[in-house]
Scaffold this active site. Sequence first.
Site, PDB file in Angstrom:
ATOM      1  N   ASP A  95       0.869  -1.197   0.000  1.00  0.00           N
ATOM      2  CA  ASP A  95       0.000   0.000   0.000  1.00  0.00           C
ATOM      3  C   ASP A  95       0.890   1.226   0.000  1.00  0.00           C
ATOM      4  O   ASP A  95       2.123   1.127   0.008  1.00  0.00           O
ATOM      5  CB  ASP A  95      -0.942  -0.010   1.221  1.00  0.00           C
ATOM      6  CG  ASP A  95      -2.232   0.785   0.975  1.00  0.00           C
ATOM      7  OD1 ASP A  95      -2.152   2.006   0.782  1.00  0.00           O
ATOM      8  OD2 ASP A  95      -3.319   0.171   0.964  1.00  0.00           O
ATOM      9  N   HIS A 108     -12.414  -0.467  -7.832  1.00  0.00           N
ATOM     10  CA  HIS A 108     -13.622   0.357  -8.014  1.00  0.00           C
ATOM     11  C   HIS A 108     -13.352   1.840  -7.728  1.00  0.00           C
ATOM     12  O   HIS A 108     -14.166   2.694  -8.046  1.00  0.00           O
ATOM     13  CB  HIS A 108     -14.798  -0.165  -7.174  1.00  0.00           C
ATOM     14  CG  HIS A 108     -14.681   0.063  -5.698  1.00  0.00           C
ATOM     15  ND1 HIS A 108     -15.751  -0.087  -4.836  1.00  0.00           N
ATOM     16  CD2 HIS A 108     -13.623   0.423  -4.910  1.00  0.00           C
ATOM     17  CE1 HIS A 108     -15.358   0.177  -3.602  1.00  0.00           C
ATOM     18  NE2 HIS A 108     -14.078   0.478  -3.620  1.00  0.00           N
TER      19      HIS A 108
HETATM   20  C1  SAM Z   1     -10.756   1.349  -0.296  1.00  0.00           C
HETATM   21  S1  SAM Z   1      -9.181   0.990   0.377  1.00  0.00           S
HETATM   22  C2  SAM Z   1      -9.148  -0.773   0.389  1.00  0.00           C
HETATM   23  C3  SAM Z   1      -8.244  -1.333   1.451  1.00  0.00           C
HETATM   24  C4  SAM Z   1      -8.169  -2.863   1.532  1.00  0.00           C
HETATM   25  N1  SAM Z   1      -7.940  -3.495   0.262  1.00  0.00           N
HETATM   26  C5  SAM Z   1      -9.393  -3.436   2.178  1.00  0.00           C
HETATM   27  O1  SAM Z   1     -10.324  -3.832   1.476  1.00  0.00           O
HETATM   28  O2  SAM Z   1      -9.449  -3.478   3.410  1.00  0.00           O
HETATM   29  C6  SAM Z   1      -8.117   1.381  -0.989  1.00  0.00           C
HETATM   30  C7  SAM Z   1      -6.646   1.275  -0.648  1.00  0.00           C
HETATM   31  O3  SAM Z   1      -5.890   1.617  -1.810  1.00  0.00           O
HETATM   32  C8  SAM Z   1      -4.713   2.279  -1.366  1.00  0.00           C
HETATM   33  N2  SAM Z   1      -4.109   3.043  -2.457  1.00  0.00           N
HETATM   34  C9  SAM Z   1      -4.570   4.177  -3.049  1.00  0.00           C
HETATM   35  N3  SAM Z   1      -3.719   4.583  -4.002  1.00  0.00           N
HETATM   36  C10 SAM Z   1      -2.690   3.684  -4.033  1.00  0.00           C
HETATM   37  C11 SAM Z   1      -1.509   3.570  -4.809  1.00  0.00           C
HETATM   38  N4  SAM Z   1      -1.232   4.451  -5.771  1.00  0.00           N
HETATM   39  N5  SAM Z   1      -0.685   2.532  -4.563  1.00  0.00           N
HETATM   40  C12 SAM Z   1      -0.960   1.625  -3.587  1.00  0.00           C
HETATM   41  N6  SAM Z   1      -2.086   1.665  -2.821  1.00  0.00           N
HETATM   42  C13 SAM Z   1      -2.939   2.695  -3.038  1.00  0.00           C
HETATM   43  C14 SAM Z   1      -5.245   3.166  -0.251  1.00  0.00           C
HETATM   44  O4  SAM Z   1      -4.220   3.640   0.599  1.00  0.00           O
HETATM   45  C15 SAM Z   1      -6.218   2.228   0.452  1.00  0.00           C
HETATM   46  O5  SAM Z   1      -5.617   1.509   1.501  1.00  0.00           O
END
Ligand code: SAM
Length: 372
Positions: free
Chosen positions: A230, A268
């Site tokens: 992440d 999404h």
């Molecule tokens: C809606 S959350 C989902 C978290 C996890 N997968 C869950 O379901 O519990 C989206 C995740 O994508 C991560 N994220 C956003 N942009 C990112 C990037 N460019 N690279 C890696 N992770 C990213 C955010 O920090 C966040 O933790």
Amino acid sequence: MEEIGNRRETTVSKNDCGDEEQRAEIDMWRYIFGFSEMAALKCAIELGIAEAMEAHGQAGISLSELATALNCSSSYLYRIIRFLIHLKFLKEKCSDATNGAKLYTLAPLGRLLMKQGERGMAALVLLETSPVMLAPWQALSGRVRNNDRPAFEAAHGEDVWDFAATNHNHSKLINEAMACDARIVVPAIVNGCTDVFDGVESVVDVGGGDGTTLGMLVKAFPWIKGINFDLPHVVSVAPERNSVEHIGGDMFKGVPQADAAFSMWVLHDWCDEECIEILKKCREAIPKDKGKVIIVDAVIEEADDEQEKEPGDYNYKLKGAKLMLDMVMMAHTNRGKERTREEWRYVLDKAGFSRFVVRPIRAVQSVIVAYY
Ligand SMILES: C[S@@+](CC[C@H](N)C(=O)[O-])C[C@H]1O[C@@H](n2cnc3c(N)ncnc32)[C@H](O)[C@@H]1O
């Protein structure tokens, strides 16, 4: 004193059209004041009503006992309790034999207001009702009418992930809500899709948040070595977990190598072009022969899909929630959306995957497994 003016309204036409109009008006009041349901749930969670009632057991708790336990005013608390009974979160039991006071217990829905525990969903309510997440809804029509700035950016000047990077409290709210969702969805994945993890020795969770999901997956499938991937500010505060290595980075630049790339509630958040970029990075991270990408996201049913569903299908019953989630994506992300099966087919095909299968589970999300 005689009560007057309390007769039922009988003047509405008895014909179908009158019934429909009456129904429409009744429904409309529900929408006009619908926010009060959400606000009352937030209030109940902040007060800790579910925890106090659970601690008191199935015998039931009186209003004055609850007010004492929560250190709040009985008269206001009574009105919240009455509303929560109406919404079926609480139940009123027969009166206490010793003093005649009414007793209240948690209904199954009320238990979901818990902050902790396997089934508690409070963290999701607290995220969605936070001032930060409520503000973008004011900018939704501008987004739709003029394709203006994304609603979240119009409200806060930057996108949700940049905002979270510098607002520790909001980042914590997101991580707690995601961890709460994981506690519900991972058992559904484990029970419904065990075979998907057969022969998989390592999994990278792309956008894995604080690693709750991967921690649960490696516990269920102990032969798996997990990499929780992440943004750096997210993994830097993620707790240590057995068999899980945290790696910080940007999924648009590259994804750590593993047998399977797993991604839950991430794709999404992004438009088709961005999704294709992320999926290409996932494809590059897995081996061609046994590699797979495991996506856990909603699949919106189309008319053809609906005919295939059994009426009792849990996932299908959540179609309304999936459509609401799509509205949330419009309010909270730049160009994210919930996708139909055909829309998933499109992004997977463009990212170079040759086949995929959709597995509905007991959750809002389905498991989509893609191979190349
Ligand atoms: C809606 S959350 C989902 C978290 C996890 N997968 C869950 O379901 O519990 C989206 C995740 O994508 C991560 N994220 C956003 N942009 C990112 C990037 N460019 N690279 C890696 N992770 C990213 C955010 O920090 C966040 O933790």
